[in-house]
Design an enzyme around this catalytic site. Sequence first.
Site, short mmCIF file in Angstrom:
data_model
loop_
_atom_site.label_atom_id
_atom_site.label_comp_id
_atom_site.label_asym_id
_atom_site.label_seq_id
_atom_site.Cartn_x
_atom_site.Cartn_y
_atom_site.Cartn_z
CB ALA B 356 0.02 -2.74 -3.46
CB CYS B 357 -2.93 -1.71 0.88
SG CYS B 357 -3.81 -2.92 -0.11
#
Lengths: 373, 373
Positions: B356-357
């Site tokens: 996600a990052c």
Amino acid sequence: MSRTLASTPREDGFRAPGEFEPKAGCWLIWPERPDTWRLGAKPAQKLFARVASAIAQSEPVTVIASRRQWQNARTVLPDAVRVVEMSTNDSWLRDCGPNFVVNDRGDVRGVDWTFNAYGGFDGGLYHPWDRDDLVARKVLEIERMDRYRAPIIAEGGGLQCDGEGTLITTEQCLLNKNRNGHLGKPEVERQLSDYLGLETVIWLPRGFAFDETDGHIDDVCCFVRPGVVALSWTDDRNDPQYEIVREAEDILLSSRDARGRRLSVHRIPHPLPIEMTAEESEGLDHVEHTWSRPAGNRIAASYINYYPGNSVVVVPEFGGELDRQAKAALAALFPNHEIVGIPNSREILLGGGNVACITLPVYAGRRNTTRSE
Amino acid sequence: MSRTLASTPREDGFRAPGEFEPKAGCWLIWPERPDTWRLGAKPAQKLFARVASAIAQSEPVTVIASRRQWQNARTVLPDAVRVVEMSTNDSWLRDCGPNFVVNDRGDVRGVDWTFNAYGGFDGGLYHPWDRDDLVARKVLEIERMDRYRAPIIAEGGGLQCDGEGTLITTEQCLLNKNRNGHLGKPEVERQLSDYLGLETVIWLPRGFAFDETDGHIDDVCCFVRPGVVALSWTDDRNDPQYEIVREAEDILLSSRDARGRRLSVHRIPHPLPIEMTAEESEGLDHVEHTWSRPAGNRIAASYINYYPGNSVVVVPEFGGELDRQAKAALAALFPNHEIVGIPNSREILLGGGNVACITLPVYAGRRNTTRSE
């Protein structure tokens, strides 16, 4: 998003459009290097912004800027212009960018010529040129267009197409030993034909005197539409271009294009000779590996180095009565376009080129089911 | 092509979409810096390529690469992935990129938060961060989307929206004195609401222990759809996250969202504790101005740090039985998606984040004439 294809445009049914064909956009590179652009490129940036703004009236404009100049370019340019970060060696996107090719189904692809900064170590204008040789590919990535990597050395400014299978170019440039001289004329013509989808190449022996590019065609003449050529012209016997324009006109008038037509040639006034002043030269960084531009350096100016957009024709101005005459001549050739002059385009010319040299038109794909007329 | 607007998204009728909403594309940044990514970033690059390829099955992917890495990224990544040159400081595009906002007419704009590398000189992860703070604007330029420049410090990974006016975030991050502590909670909540179009902010006091970002929400929990939250969960009393997940669940279960609904919370297994090995730490450049990552450094891992695409959910894997359990739990929550695991995503985690990052979803504009149900 951009495949590199192993075939050629000709094999795939693609052709180079004429310069006057509809555009989907236009790209430029923000000028920066202080050995090409005087006074830290500030005067040139003002002019590039003027050109970008003029074209943005006609089609979407993207300006490439380096990491260092991105914020400044973004601030100086109007909102309507997109600013994209990219590393380059200089600002001649016509030459290091791709030549677009189109087919009759509305697809557009790019031809990525090998680029050696106008002659590499044998008379080239700057070193290194590694970033410029990647620019075409990077533009095609952002445009999500497929790419052909062509095995010959060429620049877009050295190529004038009519969109119907005819190319005008110069032997001085493409057959120069610092480009493709070792390949010989038949092989270079074959490669050009394969990558631009040509049937006829009209060779002029040379471009203009004092042109740093080894005689790019884009100062000499260009197609206004198929069968119609605008040619820079002077009747001044003392102008060093006097013989050259006559030689060019003779060849153009005795040639037939790919469709078998004779060409109609329209003479456009040639600007007065231009020399770099001492003050201008002093505003440059003078460094090894960059073409020397001392005071008194003659520069090849031409109104032919214009940009024909969808609704505007952007024309360099140098000051004086010839500006008016040249714009009137172009207005007659482009009756449906607004003619937009760029006052003081000398600031672009001092770097070695003009409006056409700094602009890369992106052609619009168009479906055409009636081409084989 | 991208205007910077003086208004706020709320004023203009824009709202942040939920993470699960339809996407027009996804962007990542190619990892490079040798003080974040071991062994010259080669292992991380392999993993980023896997993530990019997995998402490219679902929506168009663009990877940002620096000038130095552009050719390598272009060679390593599949043709379907677009590679765009841009300078950055590191590779956390979720955090330095824009938060997109949408309206009901199908328009998409970007919110460009102030970015200070997770705390600036007061516990931030790297210095300088000037290039990362420009990334959101540069992405919006290429996407031709208008931009709001928000006056508070925030990162996308610290914000979880349901697309219907609810945000979940942590006080540890947004109210940290190294972010917006000086403004106070009511003012920060007001700014978040103005720039994300919110009615309700659900504050968790903190994120996970060992999270370098000061408690980003994107390791803890996320909206699967409006009213439904996935929460990383452990029953191991010795796990330092044990208290934290209970505290989070208590707050989530006692909250109501912007529509007045109670939240349904689904527990997703929490990975086993992960520590950096001596060999891994030795593969890094150890330099001043970058967060120290010595051998034995604990790293906050979470399956919640996944990417939900249009047709795939891309999930980090760390090896072992928990991978299977986490993917099964997510498969139950995303019955119409293919669950794609990323084996050895530890190589991303070692840099301080996960799937996600490193991913920035670009939301698809959708006309919606029936929103006021």
